[in-house]
Design a protein around this motif. Structure first.
Motif, short mmCIF file in Angstrom:
data_model
loop_
_atom_site.label_atom_id
_atom_site.label_comp_id
_atom_site.label_asym_id
_atom_site.label_seq_id
_atom_site.Cartn_x
_atom_site.Cartn_y
_atom_site.Cartn_z
N HIS A 80 30.67 39.62 -5.69
CA HIS A 80 30.33 40.22 -4.40
C HIS A 80 28.84 40.45 -4.28
N CYS A 81 28.43 40.91 -3.10
CA CYS A 81 27.05 41.29 -2.83
C CYS A 81 26.97 42.81 -2.86
N HIS A 82 25.91 43.36 -3.45
CA HIS A 82 25.75 44.80 -3.54
C HIS A 82 25.14 45.44 -2.30
N VAL A 83 24.73 44.65 -1.33
CA VAL A 83 24.20 45.22 -0.09
C VAL A 83 25.40 45.70 0.72
N ASN A 84 25.45 47.01 1.00
CA ASN A 84 26.64 47.63 1.57
C ASN A 84 27.17 46.97 2.83
N ASP A 85 26.30 46.63 3.79
CA ASP A 85 26.84 46.05 5.03
C ASP A 85 27.49 44.70 4.77
N ARG A 86 27.01 43.95 3.78
CA ARG A 86 27.64 42.67 3.45
C ARG A 86 28.94 42.88 2.69
N LEU A 87 28.95 43.82 1.79
CA LEU A 87 30.17 44.12 1.04
C LEU A 87 31.29 44.55 1.98
N HIS A 88 30.97 45.41 2.93
CA HIS A 88 31.98 45.88 3.88
C HIS A 88 32.32 44.82 4.93
N ALA A 89 31.50 43.80 5.05
CA ALA A 89 31.75 42.74 6.03
C ALA A 89 32.27 41.47 5.36
N SER A 90 32.96 41.62 4.25
CA SER A 90 33.73 40.55 3.60
C SER A 90 32.99 39.66 2.63
N MET A 91 31.75 39.95 2.22
CA MET A 91 31.07 39.09 1.26
C MET A 91 31.52 39.46 -0.14
N GLN A 92 32.75 39.05 -0.45
CA GLN A 92 33.33 39.29 -1.76
C GLN A 92 34.41 38.24 -2.00
N ALA A 93 34.61 37.91 -3.26
CA ALA A 93 35.60 36.92 -3.64
C ALA A 93 36.07 37.23 -5.06
N LEU A 94 37.09 36.53 -5.50
CA LEU A 94 37.56 36.67 -6.87
C LEU A 94 37.13 35.46 -7.68
N LEU A 95 36.86 35.68 -8.94
CA LEU A 95 36.47 34.62 -9.87
C LEU A 95 37.41 34.72 -11.07
N SER A 96 38.09 33.65 -11.35
CA SER A 96 39.10 33.64 -12.42
C SER A 96 38.59 32.84 -13.62
N VAL A 97 38.66 33.45 -14.80
CA VAL A 97 38.33 32.75 -16.04
C VAL A 97 39.63 32.55 -16.80
N ARG A 98 40.03 31.29 -16.94
CA ARG A 98 41.28 30.99 -17.64
C ARG A 98 40.98 30.65 -19.10
N PRO A 99 41.95 30.85 -19.98
CA PRO A 99 41.73 30.59 -21.41
C PRO A 99 41.45 29.12 -21.69
N ALA A 100 40.65 28.87 -22.71
CA ALA A 100 40.41 27.50 -23.17
C ALA A 100 41.72 26.95 -23.73
N THR A 101 41.95 25.68 -23.53
CA THR A 101 43.21 25.09 -23.99
C THR A 101 43.06 24.43 -25.36
N THR A 102 41.86 24.00 -25.71
CA THR A 102 41.63 23.38 -27.01
C THR A 102 40.24 23.73 -27.51
N GLY A 103 39.98 23.44 -28.75
CA GLY A 103 38.64 23.60 -29.31
C GLY A 103 38.35 24.98 -29.84
N PRO A 104 37.11 25.18 -30.31
CA PRO A 104 36.73 26.43 -30.97
C PRO A 104 36.70 27.64 -30.06
N ALA A 105 36.64 27.43 -28.73
CA ALA A 105 36.59 28.58 -27.82
C ALA A 105 37.96 29.23 -27.66
N LYS A 106 39.02 28.56 -28.14
CA LYS A 106 40.37 29.11 -27.97
C LYS A 106 40.55 30.32 -28.88
N ARG A 107 40.94 31.44 -28.27
CA ARG A 107 41.21 32.66 -29.03
C ARG A 107 42.05 33.59 -28.18
N ALA A 108 42.78 34.45 -28.83
CA ALA A 108 43.63 35.40 -28.09
C ALA A 108 42.78 36.55 -27.60
N LYS A 109 42.92 36.87 -26.31
CA LYS A 109 42.20 38.00 -25.72
C LYS A 109 43.11 38.69 -24.73
#
Length: 121
Positions: A80-109
């Motif tokens: 999101h944006c930290h400027v209040n009028d933008r935050l209240h006027a919909s400048m926000q979204a979700l960001l999803s980080v999914r687990p790695a499926t293979t390789g050294p980055a794979k770990r339980a969290k």
């Protein structure tokens, strides 16, 4: 109303990243001297071209920035944006980080999540 990628909050599919896979967030702003923009991603830290480690990037009007992120925090995060009028006027979204499926980055969290305020939807 303010928006991200041309869509208002709740109409934008969540941005997706994979754990351990380099991703770039491109930020830009237009407008006049009062149109400052502070793009903030919860749960993640990236590196700018200048070498600063950031989770929030201040942009002056008519400027751009690229933040290089290698996600290491699985979950669904608010972007999101930290400027209040933008935050209240919909400048926000979700960001999803999914687990790695293979390789050294794979770990339980534990999966963190953010439940947005749905009153504007």
């Amino acid at each position: 109303m303010h928006y991200i990628n041309g869509r208002l909050f709740c109409a934008l599919p969540a941005f997706e990243m994979q754990e351990g896979r380099r991703t770039w967030l491109y930020h830009g702003t237009v407008g006049n001297e009062v149109d400052l923009h502070t793009a903030h991603v919860h749960g993640l830290v990236g590196v700018t071209a200048g070498g600063e480690h950031v989770d929030s990037k201040l942009l002056l009007p008519g400027s751009t920035a690229v933040v290089d992120i290698v996600p290491d925090n699985i979950g669904v995060w608010l972007f999101h944006c930290h400027v209040n009028d933008r935050l209240h006027a919909s400048m926000q979204a979700l960001l999803s980080v999914r687990p790695a499926t293979t390789g050294p980055a794979k770990r339980a969290k534990a999966v963190s999540s953010f439940v947005p305020n749905r009153r504007r939807c």
